[in-house]
Design an enzyme around this catalytic site. Structure first.
Site, PDB file in Angstrom:
ATOM      1  N   CYS A   1       0.812  -1.230   0.000  1.00  0.00           N
ATOM      2  CA  CYS A   1       0.000   0.000   0.000  1.00  0.00           C
ATOM      3  C   CYS A   1       0.841   1.274   0.000  1.00  0.00           C
ATOM      4  O   CYS A   1       0.514   2.248  -0.699  1.00  0.00           O
ATOM      5  CB  CYS A   1      -0.971  -0.016   1.178  1.00  0.00           C
ATOM      6  SG  CYS A   1      -0.270  -0.615   2.716  1.00  0.00           S
TER       7      CYS A   1
ATOM      8  N   HIS B   1      -2.154   6.551   4.088  1.00  0.00           N
ATOM      9  CA  HIS B   1      -0.707   6.626   4.262  1.00  0.00           C
ATOM     10  C   HIS B   1      -0.227   7.936   3.639  1.00  0.00           C
ATOM     11  O   HIS B   1      -0.694   8.316   2.553  1.00  0.00           O
ATOM     12  CB  HIS B   1      -0.007   5.465   3.546  1.00  0.00           C
ATOM     13  CG  HIS B   1      -0.226   4.123   4.184  1.00  0.00           C
ATOM     14  ND1 HIS B   1      -0.831   3.944   5.417  1.00  0.00           N
ATOM     15  CD2 HIS B   1       0.120   2.876   3.743  1.00  0.00           C
ATOM     16  CE1 HIS B   1      -0.853   2.652   5.714  1.00  0.00           C
ATOM     17  NE2 HIS B   1      -0.294   1.980   4.715  1.00  0.00           N
TER      18      HIS B   1
END
Ligand code: A2P
Length: 334
Positions: free
Chosen positions: A130, A243
């Site tokens: 990710c 993120h």
């Protein structure tokens, strides 16, 4: 495919698996039949797809018969076990785990960057880590225009990257803190509420963590730059979703911030949010729930004549996991 495809979701009860079902619905992926799988303890429970309950089935070869596309997000060990069974049953596996990403026979695909790689699959296509996806999205247009010479990336990673147990740790510790109590960590090695943990994954002999080396190795594979120097630091932060990555690059040809902004703005899947005068820059709370990666704080690197610094934020359950995987499935159908 007018009548649709038979899809399996392995790890359907997990954070990435649940989001995969939502993205399949949102993007109107032509699912004829959905088969949902998780661990033994979930067999018989249900997940919801298109408003209907779908029962979690026991994993066995017969249950995979007829599956055409399988999304696996149950972890590396599970992928190593189940992906070959699914391929044997005739399915193409889109794997969200780390199991096959660096296998030279397995394409590692971000559809906006290297869709051509899908053509060479032998049954398994890997979707990157990710953080790698969030970081590599803006690197691609900068590389195409200026030629990347060096990358330094520091990732601020949300707890949902660690799955439902990571989410529970932050939530429960925060609620306990509000009551004036302290709760021992259950999933992370240290308290995550009101703290930063500068180590995600195991340490490797070179002093980097596994998570950091994924960012290094996967970025090189996706950009097809096997020797690109990359230094990564990954930090777990008390954020539920998204993120964020602070990136510094050096390019062969200098890219002025204005040029970089234009390149980012034009690239599919990226959004420019870069207006310091208005305090406008991407933050997890604004990016959560969106499929694009948002870039801001683009500025010259004062320490290098061809350096550029920027900040990128992406919803790692969507573009960092489920959206990227479903986009790969769309490439297969396309
Ligand atoms: P379960 O809910 O039954 O534990 P997350 O990444 O959010 O922690 O989710 C992990 C996913 O992988 C869940 O759907 C979990 O199912 C599933 N899973 C864990 N272990 C296995 C296993 N041995 N076989 C199949 N699925 C598994």
């Amino acid at each position: 495919m007018a009548s649709g495809v038979t899809v399996a979701a392995v790890g359907a009860t997990g954070a990435a698996g649940q989001m995969t079902l939502r993205i399949l619905e949102e993007r109107k992926f032509p699912v004829r039949e959905l088969r949902a799988f998780a661990s033994e303890r979930s067999v018989g429970k249900t997940v919801t797809f298109r408003g209907e309950p779908v029962r979690i089935q026991r994993i066995e070869p017969a249950a995979f018969k007829g599956v055409e596309i399988a999304f696996c997000s149950a972890g590396s060990a599970q992928s190593k076990e189940y992906a070959p069974m699914l391929v044997k049953a005739g399915a193409t596996v889109i794997d969200k785990s780390n199991a096959f990403r660096m296998d030279p026979d397995v394409p590692l695909v971000v559809p906006e960057i290297n869709p051509h790689a899908v053509r060479h699959h032998r049954g398994i296509i890997a979707s990157p880590n990710c953080t790698t996806i969030v970081a590599v999205m803006p690197l691609k247009p900068l590389h195409d225009a200026g030629g990347l010479r060096r990358v330094i990336a520091t990732a601020y990673q949300a707890v949902s990257g660690a799955g439902v147990n990571g989410i529970a740790d932050l939530r429960e510790q925060t609620l306990a803190w509000a009551r004036g109590e302290t709760l021992a960590p259950r999933h992370f090695p240290h308290r995550i509420a009101f703290n930063l943990i500068p180590a995600i994954d195991r340490f490797e002999p070179n002093g980097y963590t596994g998570e950091e080396m994924k960012l290094v190795n996967e970025t090189r594979k996706i950009l097809e730059t096997p020797d690109l120097p990359i230094a990564a630091t990954s930090v777990r932060v008390p954020v539920f979703t998204c993120h964020s990555v602070a990136v510094t690059v050096e390019t062969e040809t200098k890219l002025a911030p204005e040029r970089a902004r234009a390149l980012i703005e034009r690239f599919p899947g990226l959004r420019l949010w870069d207006d310091p005068a208005q305090e406008r820059y991407p933050m997890p709370i604004d990016v959560e729930g969106q499929d694009e990666c948002f870039v801001g704080r683009i500025r010259e690197d004062l320490s290098s004549p061809t350096g550029l610094c920027f900040w990128v934020v992406g919803d790692q359950l969507r573009k960092g996991a489920a959206t990227n995987a479903v986009q790969i499935a769309e490439l297969l159908l396309g």
